[in-house]
Scaffold this motif. Structure first.
Motif, PDB file in Angstrom:
ATOM      1  N   VAL A 290       0.815  -1.214   0.000  1.00 33.71           N
ATOM      2  CA  VAL A 290       0.000   0.000   0.000  1.00 33.71           C
ATOM      3  C   VAL A 290       0.849   1.265   0.000  1.00 33.71           C
ATOM      4  CG1 VAL A 290      -2.011  -1.115   1.035  1.00 33.71           C
ATOM      5  CG2 VAL A 290      -0.263  -0.085   2.525  1.00 33.71           C
ATOM      6  N   GLY A 291       2.176   1.127  -0.182  1.00 33.89           N
ATOM      7  CA  GLY A 291       3.064   2.282  -0.242  1.00 33.89           C
ATOM      8  C   GLY A 291       3.773   2.543   1.068  1.00 33.89           C
ATOM      9  N   GLY A 292       4.881   3.296   0.990  1.00 30.67           N
ATOM     10  CA  GLY A 292       5.625   3.666   2.190  1.00 30.67           C
ATOM     11  C   GLY A 292       6.217   2.499   2.941  1.00 30.67           C
ATOM     12  N   GLY A 293       6.528   1.414   2.235  1.00 31.44           N
ATOM     13  CA  GLY A 293       7.087   0.233   2.894  1.00 31.44           C
ATOM     14  C   GLY A 293       6.079  -0.533   3.720  1.00 31.44           C
ATOM     15  N   GLN A 294       4.791  -0.296   3.509  1.00 29.25           N
ATOM     16  CA  GLN A 294       3.728  -0.924   4.296  1.00 29.25           C
ATOM     17  C   GLN A 294       2.902  -1.886   3.441  1.00 29.25           C
ATOM     18  OE1 GLN A 294       2.885   0.170   7.879  1.00 29.25           O
ATOM     19  NE2 GLN A 294       5.065   0.547   7.500  1.00 29.25           N
ATOM     20  N   ILE A 295       2.373  -2.892   4.107  1.00 32.16           N
ATOM     21  CA  ILE A 295       1.465  -3.847   3.476  1.00 32.16           C
ATOM     22  C   ILE A 295       0.190  -3.936   4.293  1.00 32.16           C
ATOM     23  CG2 ILE A 295       3.239  -5.297   2.407  1.00 32.16           C
ATOM     24  CD1 ILE A 295       2.752  -7.229   4.880  1.00 32.16           C
ATOM     25  N   ILE A 296      -0.847  -4.476   3.669  1.00 31.77           N
ATOM     26  CA  ILE A 296      -2.046  -4.909   4.395  1.00 31.77           C
ATOM     27  C   ILE A 296      -2.184  -6.392   4.103  1.00 31.77           C
ATOM     28  CG2 ILE A 296      -4.558  -4.780   4.509  1.00 31.77           C
ATOM     29  CD1 ILE A 296      -4.362  -1.794   4.022  1.00 31.77           C
ATOM     30  N   ASP A 297      -2.314  -7.185   5.157  1.00 36.22           N
ATOM     31  CA  ASP A 297      -2.428  -8.627   4.969  1.00 36.22           C
ATOM     32  C   ASP A 297      -3.330  -9.237   6.026  1.00 36.22           C
ATOM     33  OD1 ASP A 297      -0.701  -8.376   7.174  1.00 36.22           O
ATOM     34  OD2 ASP A 297       0.314 -10.262   6.701  1.00 36.22           O
ATOM     35  N   ALA A 298      -3.752 -10.477   5.729  1.00 34.69           N
ATOM     36  CA  ALA A 298      -4.465 -11.299   6.709  1.00 34.69           C
ATOM     37  C   ALA A 298      -3.415 -12.220   7.306  1.00 34.69           C
ATOM     38  CB  ALA A 298      -5.577 -12.100   6.031  1.00 34.69           C
ATOM     39  N   PRO A 299      -2.962 -11.950   8.555  1.00 34.46           N
ATOM     40  CA  PRO A 299      -1.756 -12.619   9.071  1.00 34.46           C
ATOM     41  C   PRO A 299      -1.885 -14.117   9.300  1.00 34.46           C
ATOM     42  CG  PRO A 299      -2.254 -10.612  10.296  1.00 34.46           C
ATOM     43  CD  PRO A 299      -3.450 -10.925   9.468  1.00 34.46           C
ATOM     44  N   SER A 300      -2.770 -14.519  10.218  1.00 38.63           N
ATOM     45  CA  SER A 300      -2.861 -15.936  10.575  1.00 38.63           C
ATOM     46  C   SER A 300      -4.085 -16.127  11.461  1.00 38.63           C
ATOM     47  CB  SER A 300      -1.602 -16.402  11.320  1.00 38.63           C
ATOM     48  OG  SER A 300      -1.392 -15.605  12.473  1.00 38.63           O
ATOM     49  N   ALA A 301      -4.393 -17.397  11.743  1.00 39.39           N
ATOM     50  CA  ALA A 301      -5.572 -17.716  12.550  1.00 39.39           C
ATOM     51  C   ALA A 301      -5.519 -17.018  13.896  1.00 39.39           C
ATOM     52  CB  ALA A 301      -5.669 -19.232  12.748  1.00 39.39           C
ATOM     53  N   GLY A 302      -6.651 -16.463  14.303  1.00 41.25           N
ATOM     54  CA  GLY A 302      -6.752 -15.776  15.586  1.00 41.25           C
ATOM     55  C   GLY A 302      -6.412 -14.308  15.506  1.00 41.25           C
ATOM     56  N   ARG A 303      -5.958 -13.842  14.358  1.00 39.82           N
ATOM     57  CA  ARG A 303      -5.577 -12.442  14.208  1.00 39.82           C
ATOM     58  C   ARG A 303      -6.451 -11.763  13.157  1.00 39.82           C
ATOM     59  NH1 ARG A 303       0.714 -12.047  13.390  1.00 39.82           N
ATOM     60  NH2 ARG A 303       0.239  -9.864  13.841  1.00 39.82           N
ATOM     61  N   ASN A 304      -6.350 -10.448  13.096  1.00 39.63           N
ATOM     62  CA  ASN A 304      -7.163  -9.664  12.179  1.00 39.63           C
ATOM     63  C   ASN A 304      -6.328  -9.103  11.041  1.00 39.63           C
ATOM     64  OD1 ASN A 304      -9.375 -10.027  13.911  1.00 39.63           O
ATOM     65  ND2 ASN A 304      -8.845  -8.214  15.098  1.00 39.63           N
ATOM     66  N   VAL A 305      -6.999  -8.770   9.961  1.00 44.86           N
ATOM     67  CA  VAL A 305      -6.342  -8.066   8.859  1.00 44.86           C
ATOM     68  C   VAL A 305      -5.759  -6.771   9.405  1.00 44.86           C
ATOM     69  CG1 VAL A 305      -6.723  -6.881   6.655  1.00 44.86           C
ATOM     70  CG2 VAL A 305      -7.915  -9.037   7.140  1.00 44.86           C
ATOM     71  N   ASN A 306      -4.509  -6.498   9.064  1.00 39.51           N
ATOM     72  CA  ASN A 306      -3.909  -5.257   9.567  1.00 39.51           C
ATOM     73  C   ASN A 306      -2.908  -4.678   8.591  1.00 39.51           C
ATOM     74  OD1 ASN A 306      -1.673  -6.895   9.828  1.00 39.51           O
ATOM     75  ND2 ASN A 306      -1.491  -6.700  12.042  1.00 39.51           N
ATOM     76  N   LYS A 307      -2.494  -3.459   8.886  1.00 40.41           N
ATOM     77  CA  LYS A 307      -1.478  -2.756   8.102  1.00 40.41           C
ATOM     78  C   LYS A 307      -0.191  -2.773   8.907  1.00 40.41           C
ATOM     79  CE  LYS A 307      -0.371   1.893   6.431  1.00 40.41           C
ATOM     80  NZ  LYS A 307      -0.803   3.309   6.493  1.00 40.41           N
ATOM     81  N   ARG A 308       0.918  -3.151   8.278  1.00 41.89           N
ATOM     82  CA  ARG A 308       2.186  -3.245   9.002  1.00 41.89           C
ATOM     83  C   ARG A 308       3.360  -3.143   8.037  1.00 41.89           C
ATOM     84  NH1 ARG A 308       2.622  -9.617  10.756  1.00 41.89           N
ATOM     85  NH2 ARG A 308       1.493 -10.539   9.008  1.00 41.89           N
ATOM     86  N   ASP A 309       4.555  -3.118   8.606  1.00 38.92           N
ATOM     87  CA  ASP A 309       5.760  -3.042   7.798  1.00 38.92           C
ATOM     88  C   ASP A 309       5.865  -4.282   6.914  1.00 38.92           C
ATOM     89  OD1 ASP A 309       8.586  -1.572   7.618  1.00 38.92           O
ATOM     90  OD2 ASP A 309       8.914  -3.748   7.585  1.00 38.92           O
ATOM     91  N   MET A 310       6.352  -4.101   5.699  1.00 40.01           N
ATOM     92  CA  MET A 310       6.394  -5.211   4.754  1.00 40.01           C
ATOM     93  C   MET A 310       7.441  -6.262   5.111  1.00 40.01           C
ATOM     94  SD  MET A 310       8.207  -3.298   1.495  1.00 40.01           S
ATOM     95  CE  MET A 310       8.235  -4.752   0.458  1.00 40.01           C
ATOM     96  N   ASN A 311       8.433  -5.898   5.908  1.00 40.01           N
ATOM     97  CA  ASN A 311       9.507  -6.844   6.226  1.00 40.01           C
ATOM     98  C   ASN A 311       9.137  -7.729   7.421  1.00 40.01           C
ATOM     99  OD1 ASN A 311      11.410  -5.879   4.193  1.00 40.01           O
ATOM    100  ND2 ASN A 311      11.487  -4.007   5.440  1.00 40.01           N
ATOM    101  N   ILE A 312       8.015  -8.391   7.330  1.00 42.04           N
ATOM    102  CA  ILE A 312       7.548  -9.241   8.424  1.00 42.04           C
ATOM    103  C   ILE A 312       8.276 -10.582   8.432  1.00 42.04           C
ATOM    104  CG2 ILE A 312       5.271  -8.175   8.662  1.00 42.04           C
ATOM    105  CD1 ILE A 312       4.190 -10.362   6.795  1.00 42.04           C
ATOM    106  N   MET A 313       8.803 -10.976   7.283  1.00 38.46           N
ATOM    107  CA  MET A 313       9.559 -12.236   7.160  1.00 38.46           C
ATOM    108  C   MET A 313      10.334 -12.155   5.862  1.00 38.46           C
ATOM    109  SD  MET A 313       6.521 -14.968   6.200  1.00 38.46           S
ATOM    110  CE  MET A 313       5.152 -14.249   7.101  1.00 38.46           C
ATOM    111  N   SER A 314      11.068 -13.217   5.550  1.00 43.48           N
ATOM    112  CA  SER A 314      11.870 -13.228   4.330  1.00 43.48           C
ATOM    113  C   SER A 314      10.968 -13.110   3.103  1.00 43.48           C
ATOM    114  CB  SER A 314      12.675 -14.531   4.265  1.00 43.48           C
ATOM    115  OG  SER A 314      13.397 -14.604   3.060  1.00 43.48           O
ATOM    116  N   ILE A 315      11.308 -12.192   2.206  1.00 44.07           N
ATOM    117  CA  ILE A 315      10.496 -11.920   1.015  1.00 44.07           C
ATOM    118  C   ILE A 315      11.009 -12.741  -0.178  1.00 44.07           C
ATOM    119  CG2 ILE A 315       9.813 -10.146  -0.653  1.00 44.07           C
ATOM    120  CD1 ILE A 315       9.851  -8.134   1.644  1.00 44.07           C
ATOM    121  N   ALA A 316      10.085 -13.407  -0.863  1.00 45.39           N
ATOM    122  CA  ALA A 316      10.442 -14.209  -2.036  1.00 45.39           C
ATOM    123  C   ALA A 316      10.462 -13.379  -3.305  1.00 45.39           C
ATOM    124  CB  ALA A 316       9.453 -15.360  -2.203  1.00 45.39           C
ATOM    125  N   GLY A 317       9.619 -12.346  -3.359  1.00 50.90           N
ATOM    126  CA  GLY A 317       9.568 -11.525  -4.573  1.00 50.90           C
ATOM    127  C   GLY A 317       8.298 -10.684  -4.597  1.00 50.90           C
TER     128      GLY A 317
END
Length: 322
Positions: A290-317
């Protein structure tokens, strides 16, 4: 017994008791919040891989169902064509029986009548060719029909096998979800995050075109729960969110992170624009940039869709929707 001996015996008994009791005390120790968080993160990562496999299987089944429907639509006309060929052959057979093949030939070859002999022979040859063509047509139609039915049966058999795998996968996911929710209850006192608010992500950036539609959709999904296999509007998994965001913009994506990787164009990190997709190691997770090094994603079970830094884990592409 001397006092010294009694004291020594007491010390030995006390020491032995301590050795016996200590392991039991360690075994009964509850995991710390930090340890529970690590367990949850590990379980979430494993679960997401299973969820994405489930999604891919679901996409394969939908493709097989579409192929089977298309095949069935073709079999109907072939069946009608085969029946017409069969009826034509039947009519020829009845006519030959009533008139007699020899008498028909004799009538054609008799010198009486206005037609010349070559003309009569040509008529006989034409009738013969027509009969042969009709029979050949019936045989070819029959072979095509049998081939189509064989292919349809194979497609349906694959679909049935996939459906069994899907049901087994669904049970495993549900069992994993139950364990994950229990871990969350232990760590946070509740199975899932409290419902969030879309306003917590701030206002979406001004992005034009279809990418802007996808980004605004993603902002509107912030705070909604993670639901495996879901593509909105009340819940999402990771590929379900990116699918739904781009579906709102009139683009079609499969419901699987790895399949979305295959249908998007590869771009570099420096070329990233809002609306592009960010894929993570193993292609088990995908997010919307979504710009500015940020993403919006659905993280995992028990959590909500949120906006956060894109470097949450190793990026494949990175991928751009075509």
């Amino acid at each position: 017994m001397s006092s010294l001996r009694i004291l020594l015996r007491s010390l030995v008994v006390a020491g032995l008791s301590a050795v016996l009791i200590a392991p039991a005390s360690v075994a009964r120790a509850e995991p710390t919040p930090a340890e529970l968080t690590k367990q949850i993160e590990k379980s979430s990562t494993e679960l997401e891989r299973i969820v994405e496999s489930y999604n891919k299987l679901n996409e394969d089944i939908k493709a097989n169902q579409a192929a089977a429907a298309a095949l069935q639509a073709r079999i109907g006309p072939l069946q009608a064509q085969a029946e017409r060929s069969r009826a034509d052959v039947g009519i020829l057979a009845v006519t030959a029986y009533k008139t007699g093949g020899l008498r028909t030939a004799q009538a054609l070859l008799e010198p009486s009548g206005s037609a010349t002999l070559p003309e009569r022979l040509g008529t006989l040859d034409q009738l013969t060719r027509q009969r042969q063509q009709t029979i050949a047509g019936f045989t070819a139609d029959q072979r095509r029909l049998i081939d189509q039915k064989t292919r349809l049966d194979a497609t349906l058999a694959r679909e049935a096998a996939q459906a069994r795998q899907l049901r087994a996968g669904k049970k495993k996911i549900e069992a994993d979800l139950d364990r994950l929710y229990q871990l969350r209850r232990q760590a946070y006192g509740r199975a899932t995050e409290a419902p969030g608010s879309a306003s917590s992500a701030g206002s979406p950036p001004a992005v034009s075109g279809s990418a802007g539609v996808a980004v605004r959709y993603a902002y509107g999904a912030v705070g909604k729960p993670y639901v495996y296999g879901a593509d909105g509007p009340s819940g999402y998994d990771c590929s379900g969110l990116t699918l739904a965001a781009w579906r709102a913009a009139g683009k079609s994506l499969p419901h699987n992170a790895a399949m979305q990787w295959n249908v998007t164009a590869r771009i570099s990190r420096s070329s990233l624009k809002p609306g592009d997709l960010v894929f993570y190691s193993g292609l088990g997770h995908v997010a919307l940039y979504v710009g500015g090094g940020q993403i919006i994603d659905a993280p995992s079970a028990g959590r909500n869709v949120n906006k956060r830094d894109m470097n949450i884990m190793s990026i494949a592409g990175y991928g751009r929707v075509r």
